[in-house]
Motif scaffolding. Sequence first.
Motif, PDB file in Angstrom:
ATOM      1  N   GLU A   1       0.867  -1.620  -0.214  1.00  0.00           N
ATOM      2  CA  GLU A   1      -0.183   0.205   0.122  1.00  0.00           C
ATOM      3  C   GLU A   1       0.731   1.431  -0.131  1.00  0.00           C
ATOM      4  OE1 GLU A   1      -3.076   0.861   2.042  1.00  0.00           O
ATOM      5  OE2 GLU A   1      -3.838  -1.414   2.521  1.00  0.00           O
TER       6      GLU A   1
ATOM      7  N   CYS B   1       2.359   1.304  -3.751  1.00  0.00           N
ATOM      8  CA  CYS B   1       1.294   2.467  -4.362  1.00  0.00           C
ATOM      9  C   CYS B   1       1.196   3.588  -3.888  1.00  0.00           C
ATOM     10  CB  CYS B   1       0.070   1.224  -4.212  1.00  0.00           C
ATOM     11  SG  CYS B   1      -0.026  -0.163  -4.677  1.00  0.00           S
ATOM     12  N   ARG B   2       0.443   3.764  -2.816  1.00  0.00           N
ATOM     13  CA  ARG B   2       0.436   5.999  -2.645  1.00  0.00           C
ATOM     14  C   ARG B   2       1.439   6.386  -3.229  1.00  0.00           C
ATOM     15  NH1 ARG B   2      -1.087   3.568   2.597  1.00  0.00           N
ATOM     16  NH2 ARG B   2       0.403   3.762   2.874  1.00  0.00           N
TER      17      ARG B   2
ATOM     18  N   GLY C   1       1.676   6.610  -6.531  1.00  0.00           N
ATOM     19  CA  GLY C   1       0.416   7.133  -6.879  1.00  0.00           C
ATOM     20  C   GLY C   1       0.485   8.441  -7.002  1.00  0.00           C
ATOM     21  N   SER C   2       1.070   9.282  -6.178  1.00  0.00           N
ATOM     22  CA  SER C   2       1.271  10.666  -5.583  1.00  0.00           C
ATOM     23  C   SER C   2       1.785  10.735  -6.217  1.00  0.00           C
ATOM     24  CB  SER C   2       1.606  10.892  -4.603  1.00  0.00           C
ATOM     25  OG  SER C   2       2.173  10.248  -3.999  1.00  0.00           O
TER      26      SER C   2
ATOM     27  N   TYR D   1      -2.047   5.920 -11.654  1.00  0.00           N
ATOM     28  CA  TYR D   1      -2.823   6.154 -10.827  1.00  0.00           C
ATOM     29  C   TYR D   1      -3.899   5.511 -10.298  1.00  0.00           C
ATOM     30  CZ  TYR D   1      -5.236   9.431  -7.359  1.00  0.00           C
ATOM     31  OH  TYR D   1      -5.933  10.069  -5.517  1.00  0.00           O
ATOM     32  N   THR D   2      -4.874   4.701 -10.968  1.00  0.00           N
ATOM     33  CA  THR D   2      -6.285   4.453 -11.199  1.00  0.00           C
ATOM     34  C   THR D   2      -5.438   2.840 -10.948  1.00  0.00           C
ATOM     35  OG1 THR D   2      -6.428   5.826 -12.703  1.00  0.00           O
ATOM     36  CG2 THR D   2      -7.678   3.901 -12.483  1.00  0.00           C
TER      37      THR D   2
ATOM     38  N   THR E   1      -2.667   2.042  -9.009  1.00  0.00           N
ATOM     39  CA  THR E   1      -2.041   2.562  -7.552  1.00  0.00           C
ATOM     40  C   THR E   1      -3.221   2.235  -6.394  1.00  0.00           C
ATOM     41  OG1 THR E   1      -1.397   4.531  -7.834  1.00  0.00           O
ATOM     42  CG2 THR E   1       0.123   3.126  -7.846  1.00  0.00           C
ATOM     43  N   ASN E   2      -3.983   2.607  -7.756  1.00  0.00           N
ATOM     44  CA  ASN E   2      -5.475   3.050  -6.414  1.00  0.00           C
ATOM     45  C   ASN E   2      -6.370   1.468  -6.363  1.00  0.00           C
ATOM     46  OD1 ASN E   2      -5.188   5.509  -5.349  1.00  0.00           O
ATOM     47  ND2 ASN E   2      -6.151   6.125  -7.192  1.00  0.00           N
ATOM     48  N   GLU E   3      -6.185   1.172  -7.148  1.00  0.00           N
ATOM     49  CA  GLU E   3      -7.095   0.028  -7.659  1.00  0.00           C
ATOM     50  C   GLU E   3      -6.341  -1.401  -6.701  1.00  0.00           C
ATOM     51  OE1 GLU E   3      -8.020  -1.331 -11.045  1.00  0.00           O
ATOM     52  OE2 GLU E   3      -8.900  -0.454 -12.176  1.00  0.00           O
TER      53      GLU E   3
ATOM     54  N   LEU F   1      -7.178  -1.083  -3.312  1.00  0.00           N
ATOM     55  CA  LEU F   1      -8.318  -1.094  -3.111  1.00  0.00           C
ATOM     56  C   LEU F   1      -8.769  -3.008  -3.298  1.00  0.00           C
ATOM     57  CD1 LEU F   1     -11.316  -0.099  -2.709  1.00  0.00           C
ATOM     58  CD2 LEU F   1     -12.351   0.116  -4.631  1.00  0.00           C
TER      59      LEU F   1
END
Length: 898
Positions: A395, A398-399, A402-403, A421-422, A424-426, A429
């Motif tokens: 996580e 990913c964060r 993503g940022s 970005y999508t 990493t969020n997926e 999740l």
Amino acid sequence: MEIILGYWLDSKIYPDELHGETASVGKVFTGFHGLVNILEMQFGLSFPEIADSIRIAEWQATITKVDNGQKPYSNSFKTDSWNTARELKNRRDELVLAGWNPKIQRGGGKWIEAIAEIEIANIEHSHGFADRVCSLFKLLKQQFLPLSINKITIIDEDESLWENWVIEMIELLKLNGVTIEKMPLQPLDLPTPPVTDLQKIKAALYDSKIDVSNLELTNDGSFIILRSEQEWDAADFLISWLQQHGDDNTVLINNSNNLLLTELFHRRGLPTTEIQNYSKWRSALQVLPLTIETYWKPARVDRMMELLTLPISPIPRRLCTKLANSLAQEPGIGGEKWNDAIDNAVTEIEELWIAEGLNQIQVKKRIADLQEKIDLWINHEYYDPVEGIPCEIIEKICRKIGSWAFARNNFEPNSIFAQIYTITNELILGLRTLNIENINQLQLANILDSILGAGSKLDGYIAESASWTSVQHPGAIWGQANTVLWWDFTDHSSTNLHKWSDSERHFLQLHDILLSAPEQIRRRENLSWHNALRFAKEKVILFLPSKVRGEDVKAHPLLDEIRFALSKLNTEEHQLTIYAEELRKNENVKMIDITFKRHPITTQPIPGSIRQWTIPKQKVKLRDKESATSFESVLSCTLQWTLRYGANIRSSNALSLPNESVMLGNLGHAILERLIKENKFTNNIDIQQVTGEIFDNLVPKMAAMLLLPENQSLLRKVRRDLQKSMHQFATFLENTGVSITETEGIYSKQWKDNINFEGRLDLIGKTTSGRTMLFDAKWSRRPSNYKTRLQEGSIQLALYHWLLSTSEEDFIPVAYFMLQSGDFFAVADEDIPPQYHVESFSMNETLQTVRTEITKVTNSLINGVAVATGIEEEGAEESIFKPVCRFCEYQNLCGVGR
Ligand code: SF4
């Protein structure tokens, strides 16, 4: 709104919506997915788009809860939980779409029951396409809802071949007041008797009233099977044909989404259709998977190198370059070079910030941020692939990524950053949905694979305006076309039609759950193929390569039916077949009714090899500082020396991991040096054991590739070899009484006026009689090569001998020590036992030759002549020192490599 509905109309169709008419609002051609979208829009239903990976993760999490190890899926779930969850979810979707409700239709066999158990346990699940269709059914069943669809016209010949849910949906639409009409089947319109080959084949296939037994095919070009060995021959024909004849009555069936074909079209100046070509190898997209790969044990230096050399990444560029350079020299993590690279990068970056005028507080804050990056990307823990990595670490990665992607997208908007970005969020999740603490390597790779999907769409393959129409499937042709070209007429069938057993189907049927039967699916497909022939008025060309992307392929199943029709016409397939390679054989090629004119291109032959090169006089001469490598080069090939040192022409310095020999040589040198520095070559120390310990300590730092599972036998072999060779080194010291006094010493001496000679000497020792001794340690798979080198006169050893000598008459014992085999090859000397001696020239004799030859070759250079001695020429003087052309980077320049 009027809808023209057909099973295959969800993608590009022919004729297009306008069909030569003026544009009109409210007339839509669509398939079933499009119909569902329209209905949802009209009912105001909107579902957030849920990534398939999230739904699979939900299923995996639920299966983990209900799996007691005795379920039909338990074994496969244990081995590959992600793909098992995906398969079960897909089956559930198929059942739900057919009207299955696990709370109502109980039973059905162990698989359906297992799926039902998961479905019931998966209470708050996200909605997929099947769930969206169910929601629509609920609304449609209420009836008399405000629908602004006046009429649906069905173009398919046989709706009974549709999936059951579509049939039911059409019925409900009827009840909701929508007029459903069927488009009359377009007549074949064949003249009697048929005239062209195409008409005769169509008559044999579709019109039983016409007696075709007396008809003869005339090879008039209206029906052609174009065969080729490879795709590009066929593409050559297709492009040539389209250039001459392609018009708005031509349809190209191209379902292969073929990048090669698109490129060939572009090369010959033809427009292409949009191709959905994706790549997960786009560099920015690789940041996440590569970062994750560097977290597994054993450390993957190759992956780390890839991560560090990505053109775009969140890791500071200066740090990447320094670390990549360190890996290129020592492929390991945490060694001296690696740590120095980090320290140097941090210092340089800090200096840069200070130079930019940042104050102390700002610099301190940035340093803290930099340190966090180093900890995340460079100096982190490694995790066992089976035990897994804590999800919170993934996580965190990913964060960060993503940022970074979010910020990059703001700064330089690009869909790929938005996609990262999508993704990493997926992933975050998906991991949270799984609700587990640790995730193993296989699971994580599967999730990532599913999220990344095909990757990011490649730019530059957009639809271009062409006079002809391209469709992906023959079913998308619903009206007459003069010519139909079927590219890649090969068998693409891969669907598993038998995933449901007979008893499962029987159970479902009893409960009115009607899945499409395999024969129904096959018939539906089959009918759609025939559109390519039925709707072709004048010409059909089927492009049938034997290989696609180098793999053997089978002909499309429709060919069997065509063969059957041909047999009715007393004709065989080969009579209508032409071979694309014929195009390459002649300047003017006539293929049935088509003539191709080909224009040869003029070619320029590559120049031959050149032995003697003219260079500017008085320009190329020895430099102020010379080395043994440079002297070896100038003595063996003056052209090589001129190019490298005179002209400074080098191959590009691509950052890559060193080859195996260089890596193992460095490792061997480091172990030997450490043993000497730590004074381990003494009687009471088990040198093999100590060597093993140092080896184990240095391998992750200097040769981490050896730790990969596939290199385990090499790892053991190298360990054993080095233990043995270090033992032999100890024996040599014991037998000779030689003691090592210095390692890696740098010496220099005046070679001639203004020319200094410098060398780094591996090992210097002292014999029992107090004389200096010189060793050169080498790693080679063929140690005997160095024995030969000594016998023939080693330039390097002669020069190092001279460096250490105090006078021309001085005579110092010298030896090669082979790191892999433990062999010693020494020049005969009274201080060295005879078993190590090699019959050879003395060092002073070799030095004399070196001096004479250096004078000769440098005079030749001064006079403007450089000689590529690796190129043989009759009558040419042979050089004493032979060049090793196979390792020379100028092979293609001088001509040896051509
Ligand atoms: S390939 Fe051989 S001959 Fe050619 S430049 Fe290199 S060393 Fe000289």
